[in-house]
Write an enzyme that holds these catalytic residues in place. Structure first.
Site, PDB file in Angstrom:
ATOM      1  N   LYS A 191       5.030  66.728   4.214  1.00 34.08           N
ATOM      2  CA  LYS A 191       4.889  65.002   4.172  1.00 34.08           C
ATOM      3  C   LYS A 191       6.550  65.011   4.254  1.00 34.08           C
ATOM      4  O   LYS A 191       6.970  63.987   4.662  1.00 34.08           O
ATOM      5  CB  LYS A 191       4.337  64.509   3.163  1.00 34.08           C
ATOM      6  CG  LYS A 191       4.907  65.096   1.734  1.00 34.08           C
ATOM      7  CD  LYS A 191       4.384  64.153   0.579  1.00 34.08           C
ATOM      8  CE  LYS A 191       4.594  64.717  -0.646  1.00 34.08           C
ATOM      9  NZ  LYS A 191       5.377  64.379  -1.683  1.00 34.08           N
ATOM     10  N   THR A 192       7.117  65.757   3.385  1.00 27.93           N
ATOM     11  CA  THR A 192       8.747  65.400   3.276  1.00 27.93           C
ATOM     12  C   THR A 192       9.222  65.594   4.859  1.00 27.93           C
ATOM     13  O   THR A 192      10.051  64.753   4.970  1.00 27.93           O
ATOM     14  CB  THR A 192       9.260  66.492   2.357  1.00 27.93           C
ATOM     15  OG1 THR A 192       8.589  66.469   1.267  1.00 27.93           O
ATOM     16  CG2 THR A 192      10.933  66.092   2.179  1.00 27.93           C
ATOM     17  N   ASP A 197       7.924  57.660  -1.088  1.00 26.56           N
ATOM     18  CA  ASP A 197       7.542  58.981  -1.343  1.00 26.56           C
ATOM     19  C   ASP A 197       6.784  58.936  -2.524  1.00 26.56           C
ATOM     20  O   ASP A 197       6.703  58.012  -3.337  1.00 26.56           O
ATOM     21  CB  ASP A 197       8.710  60.014  -1.390  1.00 26.56           C
ATOM     22  CG  ASP A 197       7.997  61.418  -1.242  1.00 26.56           C
ATOM     23  OD1 ASP A 197       6.862  61.267  -0.778  1.00 26.56           O
ATOM     24  OD2 ASP A 197       9.027  62.251  -1.444  1.00 26.56           O
ATOM     25  N   GLU A 198       5.708  59.901  -2.966  1.00 25.05           N
ATOM     26  CA  GLU A 198       4.768  59.858  -3.898  1.00 25.05           C
ATOM     27  C   GLU A 198       4.226  58.468  -4.095  1.00 25.05           C
ATOM     28  O   GLU A 198       4.334  58.006  -5.361  1.00 25.05           O
ATOM     29  CB  GLU A 198       5.666  60.368  -5.206  1.00 25.05           C
ATOM     30  CG  GLU A 198       6.370  61.820  -4.945  1.00 25.05           C
ATOM     31  CD  GLU A 198       5.419  62.948  -4.924  1.00 25.05           C
ATOM     32  OE1 GLU A 198       4.098  62.859  -5.004  1.00 25.05           O
ATOM     33  OE2 GLU A 198       5.868  64.049  -4.845  1.00 25.05           O
ATOM     34  N   GLN A 226      -2.698  64.113  -6.276  1.00 25.45           N
ATOM     35  CA  GLN A 226      -1.508  64.441  -7.127  1.00 25.45           C
ATOM     36  C   GLN A 226      -1.243  63.459  -7.944  1.00 25.45           C
ATOM     37  O   GLN A 226       0.016  63.425  -8.337  1.00 25.45           O
ATOM     38  CB  GLN A 226      -0.553  64.981  -6.223  1.00 25.45           C
ATOM     39  CG  GLN A 226      -0.912  66.320  -5.368  1.00 25.45           C
ATOM     40  CD  GLN A 226       0.278  66.852  -4.496  1.00 25.45           C
ATOM     41  OE1 GLN A 226       1.372  67.177  -5.107  1.00 25.45           O
ATOM     42  NE2 GLN A 226       0.109  66.832  -3.226  1.00 25.45           N
ATOM     43  N   ARG A 272       1.015  74.802  -5.826  1.00 25.47           N
ATOM     44  CA  ARG A 272       2.419  75.028  -5.724  1.00 25.47           C
ATOM     45  C   ARG A 272       2.567  76.546  -5.214  1.00 25.47           C
ATOM     46  O   ARG A 272       3.838  77.098  -4.845  1.00 25.47           O
ATOM     47  CB  ARG A 272       3.025  75.069  -7.145  1.00 25.47           C
ATOM     48  CG  ARG A 272       3.212  73.698  -7.622  1.00 25.47           C
ATOM     49  CD  ARG A 272       3.722  72.646  -7.024  1.00 25.47           C
ATOM     50  NE  ARG A 272       2.598  71.961  -6.473  1.00 25.47           N
ATOM     51  CZ  ARG A 272       2.708  71.058  -5.424  1.00 25.47           C
ATOM     52  NH1 ARG A 272       3.927  70.793  -4.715  1.00 25.47           N
ATOM     53  NH2 ARG A 272       1.579  70.451  -4.803  1.00 25.47           N
TER      54      ARG A 272
END
Length: 788
Positions: A56-57, A250-251, A281, A634
């Site tokens: 996504k980044t 973002d997020e 998340q 992660r």
DNA sequence: CGCCGGATTCTTTTT
DNA sequence: GAATCCGGCG
């Protein structure tokens, strides 16, 4: 500075649209179809539902580049918001890399907080005290939680509230919560007003007024004030709506109500907003994050494009399967199915230990083994490995262990540089010098180092200042003139005031640089001396930090500039030398990835945290589960989950059961490792000898837990040593009753001792070496049974 | 006022 | 086991 003018208000546009448009677009080639869709759907609202590790980044940064490249916006017309400075920095770097040039020209790429500070400094004077002409000024200071608490304590005390029953900390929590919801004092709903003994609203109001009088804001205010300005000044809002042509977030699942309102207001005109998030998340519910914001996006922005990113590039299928299986336990998800075309890798590894120390020991050894390359694994460098814990106090066991074996580690997200006591003290000195009306700063340093000005003297200063309606420093001067203070205190205070005035004059002196001045202030005030005389082991480190602080000043024009920006550069990345294992909390790990990840402490009560379950019930468990999901995802190649049967809590040993999340791991994707001590099953495994390591492990409750037994059954293997007959998790009362006060006993961990008391299945034992402990009866045996 | 010892409470997670 | 608070003493 505070006036608003579109022509000059916005900093540095450094890339011309024409130069941009001339560039080819190779950056689009590296994207998969979903990512490409997310990048190329440029106008109107876009919601990118991006699972963990789906790039996504990459999509987000490419989108920014594409916006610039197609001439849709200048770099300073893009508002790109992240939650952490780290994420902002990474995004900046990646945009820069894609463009092939550094981008000083994106002033509006940053965290919510850093952007709101900029906005608020422009319009500070629009925030005022009701019924007076006192307003915030553009050079306001940003309170950290420490200052905030100090201020609230004063107010609580003044209101005559019993600090014991209603600690100021609690009030701080309530106010925080309200600010997260964008509730100003007048907007707090009636149903909520009962908080804090029913006095919270009144105190909140006082607190806000006091903050403005002090020319200060707290973290929550940064957003709250900006939102109120937008809501009450339509002209200003419209200008920003026009200016920020494209908004990226973002997020998004972590936005709270205030942030949500802020975004909705800014995007209200053109609706060119692209939000990226993953409902799975969302781990910041406790700080006001509303997953609902992401679920509601399509309602808020009708016609929104929803793009799902589901191809995972990060993890092996086993890791992905484990994560998916755990998160499947949550209700009401938006539902993504992550997939990968990576071939099989290592299964998720699960291991139980006798206690927390052994867990740390094992992980230390495993890390060393993995450095060399162990079993079927490739060698991993320390930088490729990380330990992710639920709560920061779990870190100590690892630090202790790693220090003794000399394993280099770095703790991420520990106490930040600018939050350290000595740094905050030094900054308070600087604040006193540059703005003599900064009462909070003065309070902090007036008796640091000790000047014989205790509570009494400080109270006198407060009273005098209030009587004359002046800041504390001025009040102190008046008090001295009146002779209201005697002895050592008076003399020292006079020296301090002289010093502050002198240093204040020196700020205008061309011959003294601000860096030198900072050194002078710290030396002449006696602050440096205080730490030099300090014999505690931390003192040298603190002096070192002070030096670093002074050095950091070199990057700024003057003290004032430094103080204004310092609140934004709260994070420091100094620990980059050499390879090190990273230790951090699960929260801090969000957005990061590591080839090998250790997830220790998976025990019910610790993870999921008891408190979370008590306070928020099922919702709490679900958030914890998302945290578990974040943790597992992660890992790129190796994910090792572990739990311990016993752990020290408040200095007392407590036994616990493996986490319920362990039950939720899919059997086909998990390999159960053999705990140490079971290798070869040796070690005097003669039946019934209680001090064999086998028995230790058995007694750790590990094999008695439903989760562990299920794992064993699934894995189709048995431990070399069978747990002893007490396979029932029910407390063994018979064992307890067989002990009497005064009896000598032996405990696996603490050695010999004498029973001082019996309480059900718990014994209070005065151990010869380890002091008095409460232990579970099952874990001790009569002293005579021990063969050595 | 400041220092000492003892008692008590406390641990999620953070911009 | 650590940090903080409190009362008593120099």
């Amino acid at each position: 500075m505070s006036s608003f003018d579109e022509s000059d208000a916005f900093e540095g546009a450094s890339l011309s649209a024409r130069a941009m448009a001339a560039r080819p677009v190779p950056y689009l080639d590296g994207l998969n179809p979903e990512q490409r869709l997310a990048v190329e759907t440029m106008d109107g609202p876009v919601l990118m539902l991006a699972g963990a590790g789906t790039g996504k980044t990459k999509a987000l940064t490419t989108r920014i580049v594409h916006l610039l490249n197609t001439g849709r916006a200048q770099p300073n017309e893009v508002l790109a918001v992240t939650f952490t400075n780290k994420a902002a920095r990474e995004m900046k770097n990646r945009v820069g890399a894609l463009l092939g040039q550094s981008i000083e020209g994106m002033p509006w790429l940053g965290t919510f907080h850093s952007i709101c500070v900029k906005l608020l400094r422009r319009h500070a004077e629009l925030i005022g005290v009701e019924g007076s002409d006192v307003t915030l000024k553009s050079n306001f200071t940003i309170l950290d939680t420490d200052d905030q608490l100090r201020l609230l304590k004063q107010l609580v005390q003044a209101a005559g509230i019993d600090d014991k029953r209603w600690p100021a900390r609690q009030l701080a929590g309530v106010i925080d919560h309200w600010k997260n919801r964008a509730w100003t004092p007048s907007r707090v709903p009636a149903g909520e007003a009962g908080a804090y003994n029913g006095k919270a609203v009144a105190l909140y109001k006082q607190y806000q007024r006091r903050l403005i009088e002090l020319n200060a804001v707290d973290f929550g205010d940064l957003l709250l004030h900006v939102v109120s300005i937008f809501q009450t000044h339509d002209d200003i809002l419209q200008r920003y709506q026009r200016w920020f042509r494209y908004i990226l977030v973002d997020e998004y699942q972590d936005t709270n109500v205030a942030q949500y309102l802020w975004l909705r207001l800014l995007a209200g005109g053109h609706r060119n907003i692209c939000c990226v998030g993953d409902d799975d998340q969302s781990i910041y519910g406790w700080r006001g994050a509303e997953v609902g914001n992401i679920l509601r996006f399509e309602k808020d922005f009708p016609g929104a494009h929803v793009v799902r990113l589901e191809q995972n590039y990060r993890s092996t299928p086993h890791i992905l399967a484990a994560a998916s299986s755990v998160i499947a336990g949550n209700q009401g998800r938006l539902g993504k199915e992550l997939w990968t075309d990576v071939e099989e890798g290592e299964k998720v590894r699960l291991i139980g230990h006798w206690d927390g120390d052994e867990e740390a020991r094992w992980i230390g050894e495993e890390i060393e083994a993995m450095q060399r390359g162990t079993r079927n694994l490739r060698p991993y460098s320390l930088d490729e490995m990380a330990i992710l814990v639920r709560a920061s106090h779990q870190m100590r066991a690892f630090e202790d262990r790693f220090l003794t074996i000399g394993l280099p580690y770095r703790v991420i997200g520990g106490p930040r540089f600018y939050e350290r006591m000595e740094i905050r003290d030094a900054m308070a000195y600087f604040r006193c010098v540059t703005s003599p009306s900064d009462d909070l700063a003065f309070e902090r340093i007036v008796n640091t180092p000790k000047r014989g000005l205790g509570d009494k003297a400080q109270q006198k200063i407060q009273v005098t200042a209030r009587e004359h309606g002046v800041p504390l420093i001025e009040g102190a001067r008046i008090l001295l003139e009146q002779g209201g203070l005697g002895g050592k205190g008076a003399k020292e205070l006079a020296t301090l005031l002289d010093g502050l005035a002198r240093w204040g004059r020196m700020t205008g002196d061309k011959d003294v640089s601000h860096v030198e001045l900072a050194g002078i202030i710290l030396d002449e005030s006696g602050y440096t001396g205080m730490w030099q005389d300090d014999k505690t082991p931390e003192a040298p480190g603190r002096l070192e930090n002070l030096k670093e602080l002074v050095k950091a000043l070199e990057n700024f024009e003057n003290l004032t500039g430094f103080l204004e920006h310092v609140s934004l550069i709260m994070d420091n990345e100094s620990d980059n030398e050499g390879e090190k294992v990273s230790i951090m909390t699960l929260h801090a790990a969000k957005g990061l990835e590591f080839p090998a990840v250790f997830l220790p402490g998976w025990e019910d009560g610790l993870f999921p945290s008891q408190r979370s379950m008590d306070e928020s019930g099922l919702k709490g468990v679900e958030e914890e589960r998302r945290l578990a999901y974040v943790g597992i995802t992660r890992a790129e190649e190796v994910c090792t989950i572990s739990f311990a049967g016993n752990r020290r809590v408040f200095g007392q040993w407590q036994s616990s059961l493996p986490s319920r999340f362990i039950d939720e791991l899919p059997e086909a994707h998990v390999e159960v490792l053999t705990p140490p001590g079971l290798y070869g099953g040796g070690y005097g495994a003669a039946a019934g000898v209680p001090n064999s390591i086998d028995a230790k492990v058995a007694e750790a409750n590990v094999y008695n837990s439903p989760g562990w037994k299920r794992m064993q059954a699934r894995a189709g293997q048995r431990p070399t040593a069978q747990p002893r007959e007490s396979t029932s998790p029910v407390i063994d009362m018979a064992a307890a009753s067989s002990h009497v006060v005064g009896e000598r006993v032996f405990h696996q961990k603490f050695g010999y001792g004498e029973i001082m008391g019996v309480e059900g299945d718990k014994l209070e034992v005065a151990f010869d070496k380890a002091g008095t402990k409460k232990v579970v009866a099952r874990f001790v045996s009569g002293a005579d049974d021990v063969p050595f």
